[in-house]
Design a protein around this motif. Structure first.
Motif: not given
Length: 368
Positions: A270, A304, A339-341, A359, A361
């Protein structure tokens, strides 16, 4: 989180390497069942724990690693340039674990078995931060030679003062299957890694042992008296007047990394999508005007992450409700998430304290 290229990082503790070999072994293919792990377990049951029995149980699973690179000046023939050791640990697929620094930049890799025979290996994946790599050899080769895989133990149960045994190929093939022994000096030692400016960017938690670890032992086995692998030999402090300070990656930390390398070929971590540095490491003229003396200052925000609200000059002081005093804290906290947490980021923008939900990535830090 974006960071300096791994190729530019200079590790402060001297890493071990060097081993020799140049020839490959032609293997006749045939169908056969791989050696089951229970055969190794039966050996342990028949013999009480001792260094002799532990070594007898595990030594054949420790292999040599020979690294070849192309020589551009000689029409690209492969030339041996270094190597180390490895541990055969999976009988169904023929997987071998070693250090990523052992195979870094290799154009070809050979595995040297206990009897001196050599076979070409495929690199499945490597991870810079934990200095681990997975190789693969046809498991039939191990079956033919009666080599059982090593048993991976549980390093979380280790205690200071327990017996530690090192098996590897220090200084190359001439000293293959060398065994040294000592004790576990520490089960939770922080192992600093520094960039080219001398700043610590990551701390790996390692086992410390006084069992001699020499060049060529990198990637070999640190085992207990039961013959179980408790660590992957990684490095030593090689300074004048320093003796008996070697380090190994705890096997319980290594297992999930190895699983990702086998599945994905790399470790997807992450990231906040930023490039940041420790506030204290910046020159006074480069520091943002913030009312704190510790934190991680954002120097760049990726495309991002621009929508997250984070900006250059922000000084992060907390991530996911945990204090961030430097870039090491920031990475350590990040790597404990997925990732994505969505995590809470607390930071100063000038004198104003702010909080954002960001968030994470996915980022492949080892992707070439």
């Amino acid at each position: 989180m974006y960071s300096l290229s791994p190729k530019s990082f200079i590790i402060s503790i001297i890493l071990s390497a060097m081993l020799g070999s140049t020839f490959t072994l032609f293997i006749q293919q045939f169908q056969a069942r791989p050696i089951p792990t229970h055969q190794t377990i039966s050996i342990l049951k028949q013999n009480p724990p001792s260094i002799v029995n532990a070594v007898e149980t595990s030594k054949r699973a420790v292999v040599g690693i020979s690294v070849m690179r192309k020589n551009q000046s000689d029409g690209n023939p492969l030339t041996e340039t270094g190597g180390g050791s490895g541990i055969y640990f999976d009988s169904s697929k023929g997987y071998i674990v070693t250090n990523s620094h052992v195979i870094e930049g290799a154009d070809d890799v050979e595995v040297v078995l206990y009897d001196g025979s050599k076979v070409r290996a495929k690199v499945i994946g490597s991870d810079f931060f934990y200095d681990l790599a997975v190789l693969q050899v046809d498991p039939i080769i191990f079956y033919q030679k009666g080599i059982a895989p090593a048993i991976l133990g549980d390093s979380t149960k280790l205690k200071q003062g327990e017996t530690a045994i090192v098996i590897g190929n220090p200084l190359g093939e001439d000293f293959a299957q060398t065994v040294t022994a000592g004790i576990i000096s520490s089960t939770n030692r922080k192992y600093p890694m520094k960039d080219e400016y001398g700043n610590t960017f990551w701390e790996r938690v390692v086992l410390q042992t006084d069992a001699p670890i020499n060049p060529g032992n990198s990637g070999g086995a640190l085992i207990n008296k039961k013959g179980e692998v408790i660590g992957v030999n990684n490095a030593k402090i090689a300074e004048q007047h320093v003796e008996g300070m070697g380090f190994a990656i705890p096997i319980s930390q290594a297992k999930p990394i190895l699983a990702q390398l086998i599945e994905n070929g790399s470790v997807i971590r992450p990231a906040l999508g930023i490039e940041a540095y420790t506030l204290q490491d910046l020159m006074e003229t480069s520091r943002p005007n913030v009312p704190v003396q510790e934190g991680a200052v954002i120097l760049h925000v990726s495309k991002e992450t621009t929508q997250s609200g984070l900006k250059e000059g922000d000084c992060i002081v907390k991530l996911a409700d945990r204090d961030v005093k430097n870039i090491v804290d920031l990475r350590t906290i990040l790597f404990s998430h997925l990732p994505n947490e969505i995590v809470t980021v607390e930071f100063f923008r000038g004198n104003k304290k702010m909080t954002l939900q960001v968030k994470l990535i996915p980022l492949n830090l080892d992707k070439k």
